[in-house]
Design a protein around this motif. Structure first.
Motif, PDB file in Angstrom:
ATOM      1  N   TYR A  77      -3.182  -6.100  -1.090  1.00 15.07           N
ATOM      2  CA  TYR A  77      -2.241  -7.028  -1.719  1.00 15.07           C
ATOM      3  C   TYR A  77      -1.225  -7.573  -0.725  1.00 15.07           C
ATOM      4  CZ  TYR A  77      -4.174  -5.621  -6.222  1.00 15.07           C
ATOM      5  OH  TYR A  77      -5.025  -5.386  -7.287  1.00 15.07           O
ATOM      6  N   TYR A  78      -0.958  -6.825   0.351  1.00 15.34           N
ATOM      7  CA  TYR A  78      -0.090  -7.364   1.403  1.00 15.34           C
ATOM      8  C   TYR A  78      -0.775  -8.553   2.081  1.00 15.34           C
ATOM      9  CZ  TYR A  78       1.593  -2.518   0.949  1.00 15.34           C
ATOM     10  OH  TYR A  78       2.028  -1.308   0.472  1.00 15.34           O
ATOM     11  N   SER A  79      -2.112  -8.453   2.205  1.00  8.03           N
ATOM     12  CA  SER A  79      -2.866  -9.552   2.816  1.00  8.03           C
ATOM     13  C   SER A  79      -3.030 -10.725   1.853  1.00  8.03           C
ATOM     14  CB  SER A  79      -4.254  -9.059   3.251  1.00  8.03           C
ATOM     15  OG  SER A  79      -4.160  -8.068   4.244  1.00  8.03           O
ATOM     16  N   ARG A  80      -3.107 -10.437   0.555  1.00  8.12           N
ATOM     17  CA  ARG A  80      -3.393 -11.496  -0.419  1.00  8.12           C
ATOM     18  C   ARG A  80      -2.164 -12.332  -0.768  1.00  8.12           C
ATOM     19  NH1 ARG A  80      -6.398 -10.990  -6.350  1.00  8.12           N
ATOM     20  NH2 ARG A  80      -5.898 -13.111  -7.046  1.00  8.12           N
ATOM     21  N   TYR A  81      -1.039 -11.664  -1.026  1.00  8.47           N
ATOM     22  CA  TYR A  81       0.134 -12.378  -1.529  1.00  8.47           C
ATOM     23  C   TYR A  81       1.154 -12.591  -0.412  1.00  8.47           C
ATOM     24  CZ  TYR A  81      -1.864 -11.139  -6.051  1.00  8.47           C
ATOM     25  OH  TYR A  81      -2.717 -10.991  -7.124  1.00  8.47           O
ATOM     26  N   PRO A  82       1.482 -13.843  -0.097  1.00  4.98           N
ATOM     27  CA  PRO A  82       2.415 -14.128   0.998  1.00  4.98           C
ATOM     28  C   PRO A  82       3.748 -13.402   0.869  1.00  4.98           C
ATOM     29  CG  PRO A  82       1.331 -16.139   0.294  1.00  4.98           C
ATOM     30  CD  PRO A  82       0.933 -15.079  -0.692  1.00  4.98           C
ATOM     31  N   GLU A  83       4.228 -13.221  -0.374  1.00  3.94           N
ATOM     32  CA  GLU A  83       5.522 -12.563  -0.533  1.00  3.94           C
ATOM     33  C   GLU A  83       5.458 -11.071  -0.214  1.00  3.94           C
ATOM     34  OE1 GLU A  83       3.821 -13.027  -4.812  1.00  3.94           O
ATOM     35  OE2 GLU A  83       3.696 -14.009  -2.839  1.00  3.94           O
ATOM     36  N   TYR A  84       4.236 -10.520  -0.098  1.00  2.00           N
ATOM     37  CA  TYR A  84       4.100  -9.096   0.214  1.00  2.00           C
ATOM     38  C   TYR A  84       3.676  -8.849   1.666  1.00  2.00           C
ATOM     39  CZ  TYR A  84       3.973  -8.481  -4.900  1.00  2.00           C
ATOM     40  OH  TYR A  84       4.263  -8.492  -6.242  1.00  2.00           O
ATOM     41  N   SER A  85       3.366  -9.896   2.393  1.00  2.00           N
ATOM     42  CA  SER A  85       2.842  -9.715   3.743  1.00  2.00           C
ATOM     43  C   SER A  85       3.826  -8.987   4.656  1.00  2.00           C
ATOM     44  CB  SER A  85       2.455 -11.064   4.356  1.00  2.00           C
ATOM     45  OG  SER A  85       3.583 -11.918   4.442  1.00  2.00           O
ATOM     46  N   LYS A  86       5.122  -9.111   4.352  1.00  2.00           N
ATOM     47  CA  LYS A  86       6.127  -8.457   5.201  1.00  2.00           C
ATOM     48  C   LYS A  86       5.915  -6.944   5.238  1.00  2.00           C
ATOM     49  CE  LYS A  86       9.583  -7.976   1.494  1.00  2.00           C
ATOM     50  NZ  LYS A  86      10.978  -8.266   1.096  1.00  2.00           N
ATOM     51  N   TYR A  87       5.382  -6.368   4.143  1.00  2.00           N
ATOM     52  CA  TYR A  87       5.175  -4.927   4.118  1.00  2.00           C
ATOM     53  C   TYR A  87       4.137  -4.502   5.158  1.00  2.00           C
ATOM     54  CZ  TYR A  87       7.777  -5.018  -0.271  1.00  2.00           C
ATOM     55  OH  TYR A  87       8.752  -5.191  -1.221  1.00  2.00           O
ATOM     56  N   TYR A  88       3.096  -5.295   5.293  1.00  2.00           N
ATOM     57  CA  TYR A  88       2.049  -5.010   6.286  1.00  2.00           C
ATOM     58  C   TYR A  88       2.620  -5.164   7.695  1.00  2.00           C
ATOM     59  CZ  TYR A  88      -2.982  -4.773   7.553  1.00  2.00           C
ATOM     60  OH  TYR A  88      -4.221  -4.401   8.022  1.00  2.00           O
ATOM     61  N   TYR A  89       3.348  -6.262   7.909  1.00  2.00           N
ATOM     62  CA  TYR A  89       3.936  -6.491   9.228  1.00  2.00           C
ATOM     63  C   TYR A  89       4.944  -5.396   9.572  1.00  2.00           C
ATOM     64  CZ  TYR A  89       2.036 -11.223   8.582  1.00  2.00           C
ATOM     65  OH  TYR A  89       1.213 -12.290   8.361  1.00  2.00           O
ATOM     66  N   ASP A  90       5.726  -4.963   8.587  1.00  2.00           N
ATOM     67  CA  ASP A  90       6.716  -3.916   8.834  1.00  2.00           C
ATOM     68  C   ASP A  90       6.039  -2.589   9.168  1.00  2.00           C
ATOM     69  OD1 ASP A  90       8.768  -5.680   8.371  1.00  2.00           O
ATOM     70  OD2 ASP A  90       9.299  -4.910   6.387  1.00  2.00           O
ATOM     71  N   GLN A  91       4.903  -2.317   8.529  1.00  2.00           N
ATOM     72  CA  GLN A  91       4.196  -1.057   8.803  1.00  2.00           C
ATOM     73  C   GLN A  91       3.775  -0.950  10.267  1.00  2.00           C
ATOM     74  OE1 GLN A  91       0.982  -1.201   5.896  1.00  2.00           O
ATOM     75  NE2 GLN A  91       2.013   0.307   4.592  1.00  2.00           N
ATOM     76  N   THR A  92       3.067  -1.950  10.749  1.00  2.00           N
ATOM     77  CA  THR A  92       2.567  -1.862  12.122  1.00  2.00           C
ATOM     78  C   THR A  92       3.694  -1.985  13.141  1.00  2.00           C
ATOM     79  OG1 THR A  92       1.978  -4.222  12.025  1.00  2.00           O
ATOM     80  CG2 THR A  92       0.241  -2.634  11.539  1.00  2.00           C
ATOM     81  N   LYS A  93       4.741  -2.749  12.814  1.00  2.00           N
ATOM     82  CA  LYS A  93       5.900  -2.840  13.721  1.00  2.00           C
ATOM     83  C   LYS A  93       6.609  -1.492  13.796  1.00  2.00           C
ATOM     84  CE  LYS A  93      10.070  -5.565  14.707  1.00  2.00           C
ATOM     85  NZ  LYS A  93      10.944  -4.392  14.944  1.00  2.00           N
ATOM     86  N   TRP A  94       6.762  -0.830  12.651  1.00  2.00           N
ATOM     87  CA  TRP A  94       7.425   0.474  12.642  1.00  2.00           C
ATOM     88  C   TRP A  94       6.637   1.476  13.483  1.00  2.00           C
ATOM     89  CZ3 TRP A  94       6.015   5.397  11.294  1.00  2.00           C
ATOM     90  CH2 TRP A  94       7.044   6.337  11.202  1.00  2.00           C
ATOM     91  N   ILE A  95       5.323   1.419  13.398  1.00  2.00           N
ATOM     92  CA  ILE A  95       4.496   2.337  14.186  1.00  2.00           C
ATOM     93  C   ILE A  95       4.774   2.169  15.671  1.00  2.00           C
ATOM     94  CG2 ILE A  95       2.117   2.834  14.883  1.00  2.00           C
ATOM     95  CD1 ILE A  95       1.303   2.159  11.968  1.00  2.00           C
ATOM     96  N   MET A  96       4.787   0.934  16.151  1.00  2.00           N
ATOM     97  CA  MET A  96       4.994   0.709  17.580  1.00  2.00           C
ATOM     98  C   MET A  96       6.437   0.988  17.988  1.00  2.00           C
ATOM     99  SD  MET A  96       1.947   0.138  18.408  1.00  2.00           S
ATOM    100  CE  MET A  96       2.073  -0.341  20.140  1.00  2.00           C
ATOM    101  N   ASP A  97       7.383   0.656  17.110  1.00  2.00           N
ATOM    102  CA  ASP A  97       8.796   0.906  17.437  1.00  2.00           C
ATOM    103  C   ASP A  97       9.103   2.394  17.492  1.00  2.00           C
ATOM    104  OD1 ASP A  97       9.236  -1.799  17.544  1.00  2.00           O
ATOM    105  OD2 ASP A  97      10.236  -1.924  15.590  1.00  2.00           O
ATOM    106  N   ASN A  98       8.348   3.192  16.739  1.00  2.00           N
ATOM    107  CA  ASN A  98       8.616   4.623  16.653  1.00  2.00           C
ATOM    108  C   ASN A  98       7.560   5.478  17.337  1.00  2.00           C
ATOM    109  OD1 ASN A  98      11.055   5.153  14.601  1.00  2.00           O
ATOM    110  ND2 ASN A  98       9.909   3.347  13.931  1.00  2.00           N
ATOM    111  N   ALA A  99       6.718   4.851  18.142  1.00  2.00           N
ATOM    112  CA  ALA A  99       5.631   5.580  18.799  1.00  2.00           C
ATOM    113  C   ALA A  99       6.162   6.698  19.679  1.00  2.00           C
ATOM    114  CB  ALA A  99       4.776   4.622  19.616  1.00  2.00           C
ATOM    115  N   ALA A 100       7.260   6.451  20.383  1.00  2.00           N
ATOM    116  CA  ALA A 100       7.823   7.478  21.259  1.00  2.00           C
ATOM    117  C   ALA A 100       8.563   8.537  20.457  1.00  2.00           C
ATOM    118  CB  ALA A 100       8.744   6.841  22.292  1.00  2.00           C
ATOM    119  N   ALA A 101       9.396   8.092  19.491  1.00  2.00           N
ATOM    120  CA  ALA A 101      10.217   9.036  18.727  1.00  2.00           C
ATOM    121  C   ALA A 101       9.366  10.029  17.950  1.00  2.00           C
ATOM    122  CB  ALA A 101      11.138   8.273  17.780  1.00  2.00           C
TER     123      ALA A 101
END
Length: 671
Positions: free
Chosen positions: A343-367
């Motif tokens: 649903y993050y991929s389907r609905y534009p208003e939800y896409s931020k959740y997908y983008y936030d997930q992968t960004k959080w992973i890379m931002d917190n990879a060291a921590a």
């Protein structure tokens, strides 16, 4: 008593060490019986253990500089030609074999089973090889073209030498592994001897001499007899060279000094192809039996006794070395699991959740010391809507950001869900999925291992490492029914090729909301439960959280479901954080939304599982002590004054000059 050489306990802050050597029937001392709460044993052995110090060899026993013939698994073989003396109706075929990888299977004659060949007249008489799920197998074809195939039961560990044999007495097939009967099958037929297939090692040749199927590994001391040898005959001679013997019609020693592959008892001399080469590693023969080791650690408070029983029937002289390390909390690491993102991929208003997930992973990879990512599937909701794949592509590309720590990006694996299949929910209908997440996307990424089907990632496997431990992840696409035997055999083979790695299976539907297995999940579990290194199964598909732990063969396989798609905002961006603690042998699962910056802490969302992380840890094993013995079969090292509440691992290596044997890795905790 032998001479003792002491090393230093370099990883311990304060302790004392004593070594005791004793005979097998000597006093075992207090506390010899181990406590299951204090130690664990695993079949994992360090990939590069420290070198064993030299031991003075007794008269008549010298270290052997052995060679063997190695095959690349792509085209290497050796052929002995179409010799009439090798076309047999009764026979025993035996060899020392070290399998290093899957190799390339092929049908053993028309209508025959797929085998990775070791040796034989595989174009239509007899062949010894490996079946698809890694066990030993042999096939013969009779004059009517009917195949009779016997399959073994033992696990054939990769990277280690095993003596493998097959015999046929005119009625019964028998397989032998390391001198022991492994399987038998009543065939009651006469093998085909007509036609002109050539005898070969490392491949199967048809009547025109064309090779098919290739072994990846090495072979030594191949012998062919014109009768069925007994189990005792095979066991008694497997550690000796056979330069003569009644009924011995072919023998190929594969010694580099022979300048080729001559038949030492006949005239069927071998010709090497490109892809076959001599290596300085082979079966150690004519110097007795290798020692067998049994570890017996015991813990008493802050003291531990490392005890190794040595069974070496033809030698009393050997050198034993102990290696130890502490496993610390500083070696914790994390794997992140992405549940259904459809649903993050389907609905534009939800896409931020997908983008936030992968960004959080890379931002917190060291921590968090994140070492890998698993996507449970249903990457998109509507497989033929291009815009949804564009969103998913953008989100996952964040994981591919290169850095000094991740020069190829964050390692990750994806399993195709039913919404990623076209027609909807149809296994194999993954054209769009492979357009965006096919082999071209992972080309050049060393963590991507391979696929079941050529050029399709419907079933694939990847690797990553954390805390000094290797992981193998197999991703299987969605299926509404039990998975095919061929796919499951391939899955088991991937894990078998990495016996020291921690195994994880990721498939879109494994568990239901009530923690029962779905049809596909049950077939997957039943297949991998016999594979000793698989510990975790993970899935999505059903909008719920559930988990189960199943016991099999003295070990535990944990299965977990997490999917939040039916919640508000398409799931609200919740993902799973798997935090591994090698020091405690634990996996703590937490559920978190990077967008909401919120943890979910109910019992289904946050929990801790016991897992076997033996062998994990970045600290190197350090040589602790070495003892040379001339009249003992047990050696013991006692460590006093270890820090309380700590976790340690140890193993021992023993050499009798000719052979070098390592024990499993043992773990113990001080109290």
């Amino acid at each position: 008593m032998g001479k003792y050489r002491f090393g230093q306990w370099v990883i311990l802050s304060a302790c004392s060490l004593s070594l005791v050597a004793c005979s097998a029937d000597g006093d075992e001392g207090p506390g010899a019986a181990p406590s299951n709460d204090d130690h664990r044993v695993t079949d994992k052995v360090p990939a590069t253990p420290p070198a064993v110090p030299a031991v003075a060899c007794p008269t008549g026993r010298v270290a052997i500089d052995a060679t063997s013939l190695a095959f690349d698994g792509e085209g290497g073989y050796v052929t002995m030609g179409n010799a009439a003396s090798l076309a047999l109706e009764q026979f025993t075929l035996e060899a020392w074999v070290r399998r290093d990888g899957f190799g390339m299977p092929h049908a053993a004659g028309e209508g025959g089973p797929d085998l990775v060949p070791i040796a034989g007249r595989g174009g239509g008489n007899y062949v010894l090889g490996f079946a698809e799920d890694g066990e030993l197998a042999a096939d013969l074809e009779n004059e009517e073209g009917v195949h009779h195939t016997v399959r073994g039961k033992s696990d054939i560990s990769l990277g280690q030498w095993h003596h493998l044999a097959a015999s046929y007495d005119g009625t019964t097939w028998r397989l032998f592994v390391d001198g022991r009967l492994d399987a038998e099958l009543v065939a009651k037929t006469t093998p085909r001897t007509s036609g002109h297939p050539s005898f070969a090692v490392g491949s199967m040749l048809d009547e025109s001499g064309k090779p098919a199927g290739f072994l990846k590994g090495a072979v030594d001391e191949v012998r062919l007899w014109n009768h069925a040898r007994s189990a005792s005959e095979i066991a008694d001679s497997m550690f000796r060279r056979a330069t003569q013997g009644t009924g011995l019609v072919g023998r190929w020693a594969f010694d580099e000094k022979d300048s080729g592959a001559p038949d030492s008892v006949g005239t069927s001399h071998g010709t090497l192809s490109k892809g076959a080469a001599f290596v300085r590693d082979g079966a150690i023969l004519d110097v007795g039996l290798p020692p067998a080791l049994r570890g017996n650690p015991s813990v008493d408070g802050r003291n531990v006794t490392l005890d190794v029983k040595v069974d070496d029937p033809d030698s009393a002289a050997f050198s034993a070395s102990f290696y130890l390390r502490e496993v610390t909390a500083g070696e914790d690491f994390t794997i992140v699991v992405l549940p259904d993102t459809q649903y993050y991929s389907r609905y534009p208003e939800y896409s931020k959740y997908y983008y936030d997930q992968t960004k959080w992973i890379m931002d917190n990879a060291a921590a968090y010391n994140i070492v890998g990512v698993i996507h449970n599937g249903d990457v998109v909701d509507q497989v033929n809507v291009e815009a949804q794949w564009v969103v998913a592509d953008k989100a996952m590309k964040t994981l591919e950001t290169k850095s000094a720590r991740f020069p190829e990006g964050m390692p990750y694996g994806v399993g195709a869900g039913n919404h990623d299949q076209d027609p909807f929910g149809t296994a194999g209908g993954t054209v769009k999925y492979n357009q965006y997440f096919g082999t071209s996307r992972f080309q050049g990424r060393s963590y991507f291992g391979g696929t079941y089907s050529a050029n399709k990632t419907d079933e694939n496997w990847v690797t990553f490492s954390g805390g000094g431990l290797d992981f193998v992840l197999v991703d299987l696409q969605y299926s509404s029914k039990a998975r095919e035997a061929a796919v499951l055999n391939w899955t088991k083979n991937v894990f078998a090729q990495h016996p020291n790695a921690f195994g994880i299976v990721n498939s879109h539907h494994i568990l239901n909301a009530d923690a029962s297995f779905g049809a596909a999940g049950k077939s997957i579990y039943d297949a991998v439960k016999t594979t000793s290194n698989v510990q975790l199964l993970t899935c999505g598909h059903i909008s719920a959280e559930s988990k189960r732990s199943d016991q099999f063969g003295g070990r535990t396989v944990h299965s977990m479901l997490a999917d939040y798609q039916s919640r508000a905002n398409g799931g609200g961006g919740y993902l799973r954080i798997w935090e591994f603690s090698p020091a405690n042998g634990e996996l703590t699962v937490r559920t978190y939304s990077p967008t909401a910056k919120k943890f979910e802490t109910d019992a289904n969302s946050q929990f801790t599982l016991k897992v076997d992380l033996s062998g994990a840890g970045n600290a190197a094993f350090k040589a602790a002590a070495t003892v040379d013995l001339a009249d003992a079969s047990s050696v013991r090292a006692t460590v006093d004054g270890l820090a309380p509440g700590k976790n340690y691992e140890w193993y021992a290596t023993v050499t009798d000059c000719a052979h070098v044997v390592s024990s499993p890795v043992y773990r113990f905790s001080t109290k």
